[in-house]
Design a protein around this motif. Structure first.
Motif, mmCIF file in Angstrom:
data_model
loop_
_atom_site.group_PDB
_atom_site.id
_atom_site.type_symbol
_atom_site.label_atom_id
_atom_site.label_comp_id
_atom_site.label_asym_id
_atom_site.label_seq_id
_atom_site.Cartn_x
_atom_site.Cartn_y
_atom_site.Cartn_z
ATOM 1 N N LEU A 153 46.076 48.127 -33.154
ATOM 2 C CA LEU A 153 47.296 47.783 -33.883
ATOM 3 C C LEU A 153 47.526 46.288 -33.874
ATOM 4 O O LEU A 153 47.056 45.565 -32.988
ATOM 5 C CB LEU A 153 48.505 48.476 -33.236
ATOM 6 C CG LEU A 153 48.511 50.001 -33.245
ATOM 7 C CD1 LEU A 153 49.720 50.508 -32.446
ATOM 8 C CD2 LEU A 153 48.559 50.532 -34.670
ATOM 9 N N ASP A 154 48.274 45.817 -34.855
ATOM 10 C CA ASP A 154 48.646 44.411 -34.896
ATOM 11 C C ASP A 154 49.443 44.074 -33.633
ATOM 12 O O ASP A 154 50.489 44.669 -33.370
ATOM 13 C CB ASP A 154 49.494 44.140 -36.136
ATOM 14 C CG ASP A 154 49.816 42.673 -36.312
ATOM 15 O OD1 ASP A 154 49.038 41.834 -35.837
ATOM 16 O OD2 ASP A 154 50.861 42.361 -36.929
ATOM 17 N N GLY A 155 48.943 43.147 -32.841
ATOM 18 C CA GLY A 155 49.582 42.765 -31.590
ATOM 19 C C GLY A 155 49.214 43.625 -30.404
ATOM 20 O O GLY A 155 49.572 43.309 -29.271
ATOM 21 N N GLY A 156 48.478 44.709 -30.632
ATOM 22 C CA GLY A 156 48.129 45.615 -29.540
ATOM 23 C C GLY A 156 47.175 45.023 -28.529
ATOM 24 O O GLY A 156 47.103 45.499 -27.393
ATOM 25 N N GLY A 157 46.467 43.998 -28.930
ATOM 26 C CA GLY A 157 45.533 43.354 -28.015
ATOM 27 C C GLY A 157 46.210 42.599 -26.884
ATOM 28 O O GLY A 157 45.542 42.152 -25.949
ATOM 29 N N ALA A 158 47.541 42.473 -26.955
ATOM 30 C CA ALA A 158 48.276 41.764 -25.903
ATOM 31 C C ALA A 158 48.583 42.655 -24.706
ATOM 32 O O ALA A 158 49.246 42.204 -23.763
ATOM 33 C CB ALA A 158 49.575 41.196 -26.471
ATOM 34 N N CYS A 159 48.130 43.897 -24.723
ATOM 35 C CA CYS A 159 48.386 44.809 -23.596
ATOM 36 C C CYS A 159 47.851 44.205 -22.302
ATOM 37 O O CYS A 159 46.671 43.845 -22.214
ATOM 38 C CB CYS A 159 47.708 46.155 -23.862
ATOM 39 S SG CYS A 159 47.905 47.355 -22.540
ATOM 40 N N ALA A 160 48.712 44.096 -21.299
ATOM 41 C CA ALA A 160 48.352 43.403 -20.061
ATOM 42 C C ALA A 160 47.795 44.317 -18.987
ATOM 43 O O ALA A 160 47.134 43.849 -18.059
ATOM 44 C CB ALA A 160 49.564 42.648 -19.513
ATOM 45 N N THR A 161 48.068 45.626 -19.070
ATOM 46 C CA THR A 161 47.555 46.549 -18.049
ATOM 47 C C THR A 161 47.724 47.983 -18.519
ATOM 48 O O THR A 161 48.459 48.264 -19.467
ATOM 49 C CB THR A 161 48.295 46.359 -16.704
ATOM 50 O OG1 THR A 161 47.588 47.044 -15.666
ATOM 51 C CG2 THR A 161 49.714 46.899 -16.760
ATOM 52 N N ASN A 162 47.026 48.884 -17.847
ATOM 53 C CA ASN A 162 47.202 50.322 -18.033
ATOM 54 C C ASN A 162 47.335 50.919 -16.638
ATOM 55 O O ASN A 162 46.450 50.774 -15.798
ATOM 56 C CB ASN A 162 45.991 50.925 -18.760
ATOM 57 C CG ASN A 162 46.153 52.412 -19.053
ATOM 58 O OD1 ASN A 162 47.240 52.971 -18.958
ATOM 59 N ND2 ASN A 162 45.053 53.056 -19.422
ATOM 60 N N GLN A 163 48.465 51.553 -16.364
ATOM 61 C CA GLN A 163 48.711 52.143 -15.050
ATOM 62 C C GLN A 163 48.381 53.630 -15.102
ATOM 63 O O GLN A 163 48.947 54.365 -15.907
ATOM 64 C CB GLN A 163 50.172 51.947 -14.638
ATOM 65 C CG GLN A 163 50.470 52.434 -13.234
ATOM 66 C CD GLN A 163 51.916 52.193 -12.831
ATOM 67 O OE1 GLN A 163 52.610 53.120 -12.402
ATOM 68 N NE2 GLN A 163 52.390 50.962 -12.957
#
Length: 277
Positions: A153-163
């Motif tokens: 998604l647009d901007g989805g690459g900014a995800c910093a972590t997955n818990q």
């Protein structure tokens, strides 16, 4: 304190403090806050909480623990999926900020995938970032396919972590999710790294613990901390448990230890559904 890098290069502690089930009993609030303060003093300055935990009570315990020392901690909280519309995300965050008695949450997570379009949640995250109410955003309980959908998604690459749920007895994420995140420099936060204390009682784990003169839970936590790109957030509401968890960071497992544990807790050989507690 060993650290793990967020995608933008900021270092956070590899061993933090979980708060699930804190705030459920008013009588325990002072001792729980004391435990968190002890952890901070020992360098475990990442604190994970959520609006779901004790219906906000956990965030209030965290507020007690960090009052007067906000700058010393990296604060993580979460929005529930059924609050995660664009406006709902903003409103939920503002309520968490009020309970936490802070102006900014360092890392704000979508607690698990829900019915609102991810685009709406990301729009809420973006609004919160622009307002200075959060610094980073991420997700929790997302499997590989859901991470692929998110980051496309647009901007989805900014995800910093997955818990996600990850411990010796819950290794399914090693098959594809952990390598996928590692390839994109997205750290994984391991919740319930001790299976809420149920991990003890295994003969192989006891053998490894005996080699190092530590408890089984310390050996199990050391195993999680041995993994690159993983942040462990065990919950401990007693001072002795906090200190034991911190001591696990100093345990250095050997190749023999790892082989022993792999035999007792085999790594996955095929894709498994994402496990959730």
């Amino acid at each position: 304190m060993r650290t793990v890098m967020l995608p933008d290069g900021e270092a956070v502690p590899a061993l933090g403090l979980g708060t699930w089930h804190m705030g459920e009993r008013g009588a325990d609030r002072r001792s729980e806050a004391d435990a968190l303060r002890c952890g901070i003093d020992l360098g475990m300055t990442l604190i994970d909480t959520a609006e779901m935990y004790a219906s906000g009570g956990s965030e209030e315990v965290v507020a007690d623990a960090i009052r007067g020392r906000r700058d010393a901690v990296f604060l993580v909280s979460k929005v529930l999926p059924f609050n995660a519309s664009r406006n709902g995300t903003v409103e939920a965050c503002e309520a968490s900020l009020s309970r936490l008695e802070v102006e900014t949450i360092d890392l704000y997570l979508l607690h698990w995938p829900g019915s609102y379009p991810l685009e709406d949640t990301l729009a809420g995250f973006d609004e919160l970032k622009r307002a200075g109410k959060i610094r980073y955003w991420g997700v929790s309980n997302f499997d590989t396919g859901e991470m692929q959908e998110l980051t496309a998604l647009d901007g989805g690459g900014a995800c910093a972590t997955n818990q996600v749920l990850y411990n010796l007895d819950r290794r399914g994420v090693e098959y594809d999710l952990l390598p996928w995140c590692a390839a994109r420099s997205i750290p994984v936060m391991a919740y319930s790294p001790l299976e809420q204390g149920r991990i003890a009682g295994n003969r192989a784990l006891a053998e490894v613990a005996a080699r190092h003169g530590v408890t089984e839970t310390q050996a199990a936590l050391a195993w999680v901390l041995d993994r690159d790109g993983v942040i462990a957030i065990p919950k401990a509401s007693r001072l002795d448990h906090v200190r034991q968890n911190r001591a696990a960071l100093d345990i250095r497992l050997t190749a023999e230890d790892r082989r022993t544990l792999d035999t007792a807790f085999p790594p996955p050989t095929s894709k498994r559904p994402l496990e959730i507690l």
